[in-house]
Design a protein around this motif. Structure first.
Motif, PDB file in Angstrom:
ATOM      1  N   UNK A 266     168.163  66.393  75.188  1.00  0.00           N
ATOM      2  CA  UNK A 266     167.315  67.384  74.758  1.00  0.00           C
ATOM      3  C   UNK A 266     166.058  67.859  75.363  1.00  0.00           C
ATOM      4  N   UNK A 267     164.845  68.420  75.171  1.00  0.00           N
ATOM      5  CA  UNK A 267     164.165  68.447  75.951  1.00  0.00           C
ATOM      6  C   UNK A 267     162.643  68.233  75.638  1.00  0.00           C
ATOM      7  N   UNK A 268     161.362  67.206  75.567  1.00  0.00           N
ATOM      8  CA  UNK A 268     160.897  67.363  74.227  1.00  0.00           C
ATOM      9  C   UNK A 268     159.722  68.382  73.896  1.00  0.00           C
ATOM     10  N   UNK A 269     159.779  68.697  72.442  1.00  0.00           N
ATOM     11  CA  UNK A 269     159.046  69.560  71.668  1.00  0.00           C
ATOM     12  C   UNK A 269     157.672  69.695  71.240  1.00  0.00           C
ATOM     13  N   UNK A 270     156.756  68.377  72.094  1.00  0.00           N
ATOM     14  CA  UNK A 270     155.315  68.131  71.484  1.00  0.00           C
ATOM     15  C   UNK A 270     154.584  67.420  70.961  1.00  0.00           C
ATOM     16  N   UNK A 271     155.660  67.077  69.918  1.00  0.00           N
ATOM     17  CA  UNK A 271     156.014  66.203  68.588  1.00  0.00           C
ATOM     18  C   UNK A 271     156.514  64.517  68.855  1.00  0.00           C
ATOM     19  N   UNK A 272     155.467  64.048  68.120  1.00  0.00           N
ATOM     20  CA  UNK A 272     156.365  62.445  68.063  1.00  0.00           C
ATOM     21  C   UNK A 272     156.147  62.212  66.404  1.00  0.00           C
ATOM     22  N   UNK A 273     157.084  60.781  65.753  1.00  0.00           N
ATOM     23  CA  UNK A 273     156.762  60.146  64.933  1.00  0.00           C
ATOM     24  C   UNK A 273     156.479  58.811  65.263  1.00  0.00           C
ATOM     25  N   UNK A 274     155.500  58.675  64.838  1.00  0.00           N
ATOM     26  CA  UNK A 274     155.240  56.813  64.971  1.00  0.00           C
ATOM     27  C   UNK A 274     154.862  56.648  64.320  1.00  0.00           C
ATOM     28  N   UNK A 275     154.569  55.220  63.402  1.00  0.00           N
ATOM     29  CA  UNK A 275     153.440  54.706  63.113  1.00  0.00           C
ATOM     30  C   UNK A 275     152.609  53.692  63.859  1.00  0.00           C
ATOM     31  N   UNK A 276     151.332  53.284  62.876  1.00  0.00           N
ATOM     32  CA  UNK A 276     151.245  51.582  63.620  1.00  0.00           C
ATOM     33  C   UNK A 276     151.658  50.259  63.569  1.00  0.00           C
ATOM     34  N   UNK A 277     152.951  50.185  62.669  1.00  0.00           N
ATOM     35  CA  UNK A 277     153.546  49.290  62.301  1.00  0.00           C
ATOM     36  C   UNK A 277     153.257  47.901  63.982  1.00  0.00           C
ATOM     37  N   UNK A 278     153.045  46.523  63.368  1.00  0.00           N
ATOM     38  CA  UNK A 278     152.592  45.728  63.665  1.00  0.00           C
ATOM     39  C   UNK A 278     151.478  45.775  64.435  1.00  0.00           C
ATOM     40  N   UNK A 279     151.858  45.945  65.874  1.00  0.00           N
ATOM     41  CA  UNK A 279     149.954  46.510  66.819  1.00  0.00           C
ATOM     42  C   UNK A 279     149.999  48.127  67.126  1.00  0.00           C
ATOM     43  N   UNK A 280     148.732  48.863  66.539  1.00  0.00           N
ATOM     44  CA  UNK A 280     147.929  49.880  66.121  1.00  0.00           C
ATOM     45  C   UNK A 280     148.600  50.503  67.747  1.00  0.00           C
ATOM     46  N   UNK A 281     148.585  50.754  68.514  1.00  0.00           N
ATOM     47  CA  UNK A 281     149.348  51.736  69.581  1.00  0.00           C
ATOM     48  C   UNK A 281     147.908  52.031  70.356  1.00  0.00           C
ATOM     49  N   UNK A 282     147.838  51.981  71.581  1.00  0.00           N
ATOM     50  CA  UNK A 282     145.904  52.233  72.415  1.00  0.00           C
ATOM     51  C   UNK A 282     146.332  51.453  73.075  1.00  0.00           C
ATOM     52  N   UNK A 283     144.978  51.873  74.414  1.00  0.00           N
ATOM     53  CA  UNK A 283     145.039  50.742  75.301  1.00  0.00           C
ATOM     54  C   UNK A 283     143.527  50.705  75.834  1.00  0.00           C
ATOM     55  N   UNK A 284     143.092  49.306  75.689  1.00  0.00           N
ATOM     56  CA  UNK A 284     141.191  49.404  75.839  1.00  0.00           C
ATOM     57  C   UNK A 284     140.982  48.807  77.244  1.00  0.00           C
ATOM     58  N   UNK A 285     140.355  49.304  77.913  1.00  0.00           N
ATOM     59  CA  UNK A 285     140.215  48.429  79.185  1.00  0.00           C
ATOM     60  C   UNK A 285     138.520  48.766  79.435  1.00  0.00           C
ATOM     61  N   UNK A 286     138.067  47.665  80.003  1.00  0.00           N
ATOM     62  CA  UNK A 286     136.587  47.659  81.078  1.00  0.00           C
ATOM     63  C   UNK A 286     137.152  46.972  81.842  1.00  0.00           C
ATOM     64  N   UNK A 287     135.612  47.585  83.370  1.00  0.00           N
ATOM     65  CA  UNK A 287     136.507  46.909  84.898  1.00  0.00           C
ATOM     66  C   UNK A 287     134.970  47.383  85.087  1.00  0.00           C
ATOM     67  N   UNK A 288     134.409  46.528  86.135  1.00  0.00           N
ATOM     68  CA  UNK A 288     133.347  46.209  86.974  1.00  0.00           C
ATOM     69  C   UNK A 288     133.955  46.015  88.340  1.00  0.00           C
ATOM     70  N   UNK A 289     133.129  47.133  89.110  1.00  0.00           N
ATOM     71  CA  UNK A 289     132.709  46.277  90.327  1.00  0.00           C
ATOM     72  C   UNK A 289     131.755  46.775  91.813  1.00  0.00           C
ATOM     73  N   UNK A 290     131.711  46.271  92.203  1.00  0.00           N
ATOM     74  CA  UNK A 290     130.733  46.135  93.397  1.00  0.00           C
ATOM     75  C   UNK A 290     130.986  46.055  95.155  1.00  0.00           C
ATOM     76  N   UNK A 291     129.950  46.249  95.699  1.00  0.00           N
ATOM     77  CA  UNK A 291     129.625  46.289  96.839  1.00  0.00           C
ATOM     78  C   UNK A 291     128.638  46.532  97.794  1.00  0.00           C
TER      79      UNK A 291
END
Length: 733
Positions: A266-291
């Motif tokens: 099928x095609x997406x209906x923009x609804x999902x059904x997930x829990x945060x079992x084991x490790x919570x879903x996410x993405x955390x990032x930090x960056x430093x750039x210099x020139x």
């Protein structure tokens, strides 16, 4: 709708002389920076008119990106034909003319290189910072040969940030999106500290709410909180000395994921059904750039030294199946540091002969930690945890030269060569822990992954040559050859063996012919470029859905060829029509050990391989392009009105390497419109931006996943955002 788009594009190409930018256009329609009445780019390490550069380039001005709500690399793909970007479960994948590097590997460098203020970025995560205070973005399609060097086998993306000046400027820009209640704000302050020292401070903060409803956790996903800040200094102690310094920090915190489980084809209906079992879903990032860039005039020559630093840390986790119960969670983390130094000498262009010569050094290190937690239908929860560590250190040394000889009034010949030496050391190790059924006291079974160490030591040459014909300042025709190369790599996937640990270097050979014209009387231009590129030892990875692991290998050969047409014109004051379209034919010429296609009866057998020679490359739509109408002119002495409409289109695209119809995004077209009012002096403006006006429902990625608990036709999608309504406001003084 796609057929209509292609017909309109063909009609415009056949009946009008296009203009990439009218020289006197309003900023909303600008596609590159201008110097006087000319479009100026820096694709060959010096300021040049776009029409004079014998490369396939699309250039976008920072103001255009901001006004169109294009905040990162994912957004710009629709505006650049033959540029394709998607978010894999691990990282971004950037593809130009059908060639790119999978985002699932943390050991591969990209086939499309990123350069920000001259600093090279070959890692996936170096693409993730949102755009901030950009002067210009240039997309260079095809191998780039001598000047840009390694890992530009498919192309390069060069970003130039705005530099400080002696002008006093305060600029603030804000957006609010009504449908998701998302908001962001950007502020820029620029001015002099002394007569010779200028400063520019820029910052952006955004809170973006997602477009998927997680019914289990009762929240929208993905939710993003991000901040980017930059301080730049420009010191000009003498007329012939410029010293530019920049330090930029970014932080991105993402909650949830954009993955939706879609059952039965099928095609997406923009609804999902997930829990945060084991490790919570996410993405955390930090960056430093210099020139730090120092430009010193030595007579008619310019000596440039660029010192760069780029580093980031990130940690992410996601439910690979996008559903409950959770069967597989992947978590990744990386710490990366890179130092580089480039020195080059630039000659003047006043004589019959000009050149660029230089040298480059780079050192980088990466520490990757990856994990997978499996919950199979069994008495123990979880059932298996896989952990592995991958360390890599890279040293690069290269020298390059490019020269042009104007041997006749209308003809010039250019040639370039880059020598590169790459030294890499890599180490991978890990464990698989099986939780055996039985009483709680039953010991776990720990299976070590063999410790693999390796070293890559290689030298390569990347030549290029071009013949230019310029019968007038408004016409350029060229024939170009360029060699692209990408260094050897290690495989860091769990199923790696001593035999599969090393991947051979990837090379490409481009032949390209182009015609660039401009028509000052109608403020227009027309470009047409045809090309063919042969790739050898293309680095590839294919998913084995039975083990949720990737199999890496070299595809012996691939070929991409096609035609790119772009242009526009201004039929009346304040009105500009433009279009761009690309045709792409991209196939494997030799891939005897390729992954089995879905039509193979043994497709589901573990480790299935077959000869895929002649198969079309994944992530390579046959047609892509856009059509735009821009209007901007005064309606009173103090007030101006502006509007823009852009139709972006592409044909069918298969996202995965299995040639499976379930992983095809059908052809589509999307329309964005923007309209508003502002002051004639451009001190303020207010606009409404509507993206995806007709709410086309598409997916940026479709992939098969770990099969436990799934049917043969089930897939995971990354749905694109739906229609959005964004109020924009800007004030400058």
């Amino acid at each position: 709708m796609l057929r209509t788009s292609l017909f309109v594009t063909s009609l415009m190409v056949g009946t009008s002389a296009f203009a990439q930018q009218a020289p006197d256009q309003a900023p909303e329609a600008d596609t590159a920076s201008a110097q006087g009445n000319e479009i100026i780019v820096t694709a060959q390490k010096r300021d040049q008119r776009l029409i004079d550069v014998p490369i396939s380039i699309i250039a976008k001005k920072g103001a255009e990106l901001q006004n169109a709500g294009l905040n990162d690399f994912n957004d710009i793909a629709a505006r650049v034909p033959n540029l394709f970007i998607n978010d894999t479960p691990a990282n971004k994948q950037i593809v130009i003319r059908g060639i790119g590097t999978t985002g699932n590997s943390f050991s591969f460098e990209q086939s499309v290189a990123l350069f920000v203020d001259g600093i090279y970025g070959g890692r996936n995560r170096q693409y993730n910072q949102p755009f901030l205070d950009i002067e210009r973005l240039e997309v260079l399609r095809g191998p780039q040969g001598a000047l840009f060097g390694r890992n530009t086998g498919a192309g390069a993306i060069a970003i130039t940030t705005a530099r400080p000046s002696q002008e006093v400027l305060v600029d603030a820009f804000a957006e609010y999106e009504f449908r998701t209640n998302s908001a962001n704000a950007t502020a820029v302050v620029n001015g002099p500290i002394t007569d010779t020292l200028s400063i520019r401070i820029a910052a952006r903060y955004a809170e973006d709410n997602g477009w998927l409803r997680n019914t289990r956790l009762n929240r929208v996903e993905p939710q993003t909180d991000q901040f980017v800040g930059r301080v730049s200094l420009l010191w000009q102690p003498r007329d012939n000395v410029d010293i530019f310094g920049k330090l930029e920090y970014s932080r991105v915190d993402l909650t949830g994921s954009p993955f939706e489980f879609v059952a039965g084809g099928q095609r997406p209906d923009y609804r999902k059904d997930t829990d945060d079992a084991f490790i919570p879903e996410g993405d955390n990032a930090e960056a430093l750039n210099g020139v730090l860039q120092i430009d010193v005039g030595l007579g008619n020559h310019t000596l440039t030294a660029i010192t760069g630093y780029s580093g980031y840390d990130f940690a992410q986790a996601f439910n690979i199946q996008g559903r409950t119960p959770t069967r597989l969670v992947s978590d990744n983390a990386e710490t990366f540091n890179q130092w580089s130094q480039e020195i080059r000498l630039l000659s003047p262009t006043t004589g019959a002969f000009d050149y660029v010569v230089g040298a480059y050094f780079e050192w980088s290190e990466s520490l990757v930690r990856r994990g997978q937690t499996f919950d199979l239908p069994a008495p123990r929860v979880p059932d298996r945890i896989i952990r592995r560590r991958f360390d890599q250190e890279t040293t690069v040394l290269s020298a390059f030269a490019q020269a042009n000889w104007r041997f006749a009034e209308q003809f010039s010949l250019g040639a370039g060569l880059r020598w590169t030496r790459i030294d890499k050391t890599g180490e991978v190790e890990g464990t698989t822990t099986n939780f055996l059924p039985g009483p709680p006291t039953t010991p776990n079974q720990v299976i070590p992954l063999n410790l693999l160490r390796g070293e890559i030591d290689e030298s390569t040459f990347a030549p290029s040559a071009v013949l230019n014909w310029t019968p007038s300042r408004d016409v350029t025709a060229y024939v170009r050859y360029a060699r692209g190369e990408k260094g050897g790599a290690f495989s860091e996937f769990q199923n790696v063996t001593p035999r599969t640990f090393f991947l051979r270097p990837e090379t490409s050979d481009l032949f390209e012919v182009g015609l660039k014209t401009q028509f000052p009387e109608i403020r227009g231009f027309f470009n047409v470029i045809a090309y063919t590129t042969d790739y050898k030892d293309l680095q590839r990875s294919a998913l084995d859905i039975n083990t949720a692991e990737f199999i890496t290998s070299n595809a012996a050969g691939a070929r991409t060829r096609g035609v790119e047409i772009e242009g526009g014109f201004s039929p009346a004051e304040g009105l500009t029509l433009s279009a761009a379209v690309a045709y792409l034919d991209a196939k494997y010429t030799s891939f005897r050990n390729g992954p089995c296609a879905a039509s193979n009866p043994a497709f589901n057998a573990p480790g299935c391989v077959e000869d895929r020679s002649g198969s079309r490359l994944e992530n390579a739509p046959e047609w892509s392009g856009n059509i735009a109408v821009d209007f901007d002119r005064p309606v009173t002495e103090r007030l101006r009105a502006f509007a823009n409409a852009t139709l972006n289109f592409q044909s069918d695209v298969n996202y995965r390497e299995f040639a499976n119809p379930l992983e095809v995004q059908p052809a589509f077209s999307k329309t964005d419109i923007r309209a508003g009012l502002g002051s004639v002096g451009r001190g303020w403006e207010v606009a409404l931006l509507v993206r995806n006006l007709f709410e086309e429902r598409t997916s940026a990625l479709i992939f098969p996943t770990f099969p436990v608990g799934l049917g043969p036709n089930d897939r995971v999608h990354v749905p694109d955002p739906l229609r959005s309504f964004t109020l924009q406001a800007r004030v400058a003084f």
